[in-house]
Write an enzyme that holds these catalytic residues in place. Structure first.
Site, PDB file in Angstrom:
ATOM      1  CG  HIS A 187      -3.813  -0.420  -0.745  1.00  0.00           C
ATOM      2  ND1 HIS A 187      -5.044  -0.269  -1.318  1.00  0.00           N
ATOM      3  CD2 HIS A 187      -2.986   0.319  -1.509  1.00  0.00           C
ATOM      4  CE1 HIS A 187      -4.980   0.520  -2.363  1.00  0.00           C
ATOM      5  NE2 HIS A 187      -3.736   0.902  -2.500  1.00  0.00           N
TER       6      HIS A 187
ATOM      7  CB  CYS B  41      -2.860  -1.301  -7.825  1.00  0.00           C
ATOM      8  SG  CYS B  41      -2.726   0.441  -8.236  1.00  0.00           S
TER       9      CYS B  41
ATOM     10  CG  HIS C 172       0.682   0.456  -4.066  1.00  0.00           C
ATOM     11  ND1 HIS C 172       0.022  -0.742  -4.259  1.00  0.00           N
ATOM     12  CD2 HIS C 172      -0.256   1.430  -4.222  1.00  0.00           C
ATOM     13  CE1 HIS C 172      -1.254  -0.502  -4.532  1.00  0.00           C
ATOM     14  NE2 HIS C 172      -1.442   0.817  -4.515  1.00  0.00           N
TER      15      HIS C 172
ATOM     16  CG  HIS D 111      -2.133   5.328  -2.472  1.00  0.00           C
ATOM     17  ND1 HIS D 111      -1.762   5.711  -3.742  1.00  0.00           N
ATOM     18  CD2 HIS D 111      -2.562   4.052  -2.579  1.00  0.00           C
ATOM     19  CE1 HIS D 111      -1.964   4.705  -4.572  1.00  0.00           C
ATOM     20  NE2 HIS D 111      -2.450   3.680  -3.893  1.00  0.00           N
TER      21      HIS D 111
ATOM     22  CG  HIS E 226       1.572   6.163   9.372  1.00  0.00           C
ATOM     23  ND1 HIS E 226       0.908   7.368   9.349  1.00  0.00           N
ATOM     24  CD2 HIS E 226       2.778   6.367   8.799  1.00  0.00           C
ATOM     25  CE1 HIS E 226       1.701   8.274   8.801  1.00  0.00           C
ATOM     26  NE2 HIS E 226       2.837   7.696   8.451  1.00  0.00           N
TER      27      HIS E 226
ATOM     28  CD  GLU F 290      -5.557   4.808  -4.838  1.00  0.00           C
ATOM     29  OE1 GLU F 290      -6.267   3.990  -4.242  1.00  0.00           O
ATOM     30  OE2 GLU F 290      -5.105   4.634  -5.997  1.00  0.00           O
TER      31      GLU F 290
END
Length: 117
Positions: free
Chosen positions: A13, A22, A26, A28, A66, A107
């Site tokens: 995202h 952010c 990137h 997570h 994904h 996260e």
């Protein structure tokens, strides 16, 4: 009585309104913990089978796993991800006789948000 299960998903995202890194694309690995509440069944002496609750959570997380989260959730902060999971999951768990009490989204490691109602 309360019962909890956990699952994981990985996704990418970006948060353009964010002041830091952010704002760039990137990813997570997220951990999701949910808690449901219900009464023990007199025959089984269980609230609900863990596997039933986990299967419902995994069904919801398939929408996120994904994926590019900005295509699924308009602004995918951890808070908004928790709200999305709640909205998708609440009716499903009620269908197996329990009430959703909390959704906790980790996260990565050491950072989380929790939604309780």
């Amino acid at each position: 009585m309360k019962l909890g299960v956990c699952s994981h998903f990985s996704a990418a995202h970006k948060l353009p309104k964010h002041a830091g890194k952010c704002k760039q694309l990137h990813g997570h690995t997220y951990k999701v913990e949910i808690v449901v509440e219900g009464e023990k069944d007199k025959e089984t002496e269980c609230i609900v089978d863990f596997s039933e609750v986990k299967a419902l959570l995994d069904e919801v997380l398939e929408h996120l796993d994904h994926k590019y989260l900005n295509d699924v959730i308009s602004y995918p902060t951890s808070e908004n991800i928790a709200e999305f999971i709640w909205e998708e999951l609440e009716g499903k768990v009620e269908g197996i006789g329990v009430k959703l009490k909390s959704v906790k989204v980790w996260e990565g490691e050491g950072k989380w948000v929790m939604l309780e109602k």
